[in-house]
Design a protein around this motif. Structure first.
Motif, PDB file in Angstrom:
ATOM      1  N   ARG A 142     -21.035  16.174 -49.339  1.00  0.00           N
ATOM      2  CA  ARG A 142     -21.158  14.720 -49.314  1.00  0.00           C
ATOM      3  C   ARG A 142     -21.565  14.223 -50.691  1.00  0.00           C
ATOM      4  O   ARG A 142     -22.344  14.852 -51.384  1.00  0.00           O
ATOM      5  CB  ARG A 142     -22.207  14.304 -48.289  1.00  0.00           C
ATOM      6  CG  ARG A 142     -21.749  14.510 -46.886  1.00  0.00           C
ATOM      7  CD  ARG A 142     -22.784  14.168 -45.857  1.00  0.00           C
ATOM      8  NE  ARG A 142     -23.706  13.123 -46.281  1.00  0.00           N
ATOM      9  CZ  ARG A 142     -24.685  12.656 -45.526  1.00  0.00           C
ATOM     10  NH1 ARG A 142     -24.877  13.131 -44.329  1.00  0.00           N
ATOM     11  NH2 ARG A 142     -25.486  11.718 -45.977  1.00  0.00           N
ATOM     12  N   LEU A 143     -21.048  13.066 -51.052  1.00  0.00           N
ATOM     13  CA  LEU A 143     -21.341  12.479 -52.356  1.00  0.00           C
ATOM     14  C   LEU A 143     -21.805  11.038 -52.196  1.00  0.00           C
ATOM     15  O   LEU A 143     -21.320  10.317 -51.317  1.00  0.00           O
ATOM     16  CB  LEU A 143     -20.099  12.495 -53.256  1.00  0.00           C
ATOM     17  CG  LEU A 143     -19.515  13.848 -53.619  1.00  0.00           C
ATOM     18  CD1 LEU A 143     -18.223  13.661 -54.396  1.00  0.00           C
ATOM     19  CD2 LEU A 143     -20.507  14.634 -54.444  1.00  0.00           C
ATOM     20  N   ARG A 144     -22.726  10.658 -53.040  1.00  0.00           N
ATOM     21  CA  ARG A 144     -23.143   9.257 -53.133  1.00  0.00           C
ATOM     22  C   ARG A 144     -22.805   8.793 -54.538  1.00  0.00           C
ATOM     23  O   ARG A 144     -23.305   9.339 -55.516  1.00  0.00           O
ATOM     24  CB  ARG A 144     -24.637   9.125 -52.862  1.00  0.00           C
ATOM     25  CG  ARG A 144     -25.101   7.674 -52.957  1.00  0.00           C
ATOM     26  CD  ARG A 144     -26.516   7.492 -52.484  1.00  0.00           C
ATOM     27  NE  ARG A 144     -26.533   7.642 -51.037  1.00  0.00           N
ATOM     28  CZ  ARG A 144     -27.443   8.356 -50.377  1.00  0.00           C
ATOM     29  NH1 ARG A 144     -28.378   8.982 -51.020  1.00  0.00           N
ATOM     30  NH2 ARG A 144     -27.408   8.442 -49.068  1.00  0.00           N
ATOM     31  N   CYS A 145     -21.953   7.786 -54.625  1.00  0.00           N
ATOM     32  CA  CYS A 145     -21.474   7.308 -55.921  1.00  0.00           C
ATOM     33  C   CYS A 145     -21.906   5.866 -56.144  1.00  0.00           C
ATOM     34  O   CYS A 145     -21.742   5.020 -55.257  1.00  0.00           O
ATOM     35  CB  CYS A 145     -19.946   7.367 -55.996  1.00  0.00           C
ATOM     36  SG  CYS A 145     -19.279   9.030 -55.852  1.00  0.00           S
ATOM     37  N   THR A 146     -22.428   5.607 -57.326  1.00  0.00           N
ATOM     38  CA  THR A 146     -22.767   4.251 -57.739  1.00  0.00           C
ATOM     39  C   THR A 146     -21.679   3.785 -58.700  1.00  0.00           C
ATOM     40  O   THR A 146     -21.407   4.434 -59.703  1.00  0.00           O
ATOM     41  CB  THR A 146     -24.140   4.217 -58.435  1.00  0.00           C
ATOM     42  OG1 THR A 146     -25.116   4.726 -57.536  1.00  0.00           O
ATOM     43  CG2 THR A 146     -24.504   2.807 -58.841  1.00  0.00           C
ATOM     44  N   VAL A 147     -21.048   2.662 -58.365  1.00  0.00           N
ATOM     45  CA  VAL A 147     -19.963   2.110 -59.154  1.00  0.00           C
ATOM     46  C   VAL A 147     -20.455   0.811 -59.796  1.00  0.00           C
ATOM     47  O   VAL A 147     -21.028  -0.048 -59.113  1.00  0.00           O
ATOM     48  CB  VAL A 147     -18.725   1.819 -58.265  1.00  0.00           C
ATOM     49  CG1 VAL A 147     -17.616   1.185 -59.074  1.00  0.00           C
ATOM     50  CG2 VAL A 147     -18.248   3.084 -57.597  1.00  0.00           C
TER      51      VAL A 147
END
Length: 155
Positions: free
Chosen positions: A98-103
């Motif tokens: 699982r990944l958490r990405c801040t854009v």
């Protein structure tokens, strides 16, 4: 003198060749006792080094996760959504973590700038459509220059 402040005076035979092997110094320590203490301190230091090396081996034996940079496919561009101009960023997870990405986005058009920020949580690749998320930023005009960044962390 208190016990903790007592100074051990272990003289090496090369420094004092006239002393017999078991002569006592002024504090009542024999060279044999000094040698035992020296061996004990050396053994303790060696055990600390061995423990540190074992810890490093355990840390090295764990499989490291794939860097998040290699796990994310990015497609972005200007689009019309319900007749309004938008800039859409779509991220897709290609790994099994699982990944958490801040854009973060800053888009400049002829009508003026727009900016935004979002956090997207991407499921593992095997989850199918849940591994693909989009962030849509409303912009003032269709076309222009977009600057963006993303920071993805596995969790």
């Amino acid at each position: 003198m208190p016990q903790a402040a007592r100074r051990v005076n272990c003289r090496a035979p090369a420094l004092n060749p006239s002393a017999a092997p078991h002569d006592e110094d002024e504090e009542g320590l024999t060279r044999g006792n000094c040698m035992i203490r020296t061996i004990a301190v050396t053994a303790f230091a060696a055990s600390l080094l061995a423990a540190a090396a074992a810890g490093a081996e355990n840390a090295a034996s764990k499989p490291e996760p794939v860097p998040a940079k290699e796990c994310v496919a990015d497609s972005s561009g200007f689009k019309l959504a319900n007749g309004r101009p938008t800039y859409e960023v779509t991220l897709e997870n290609k790994c099994e973590q699982r990944l958490r990405c801040t854009v973060k986005l800053y888009v400049t058009t002829a009508a003026g700038p727009s900016h935004g920020r979002a956090t997207l949580t991407l499921a593992p690749h095997a989850a199918g459509e849940a591994a693909r998320k989009s962030y849509v930023l409303k912009v003032k005009d269709m076309g222009g220059m977009a600057q963006g960044s993303r920071d993805c962390q596995a969790f």
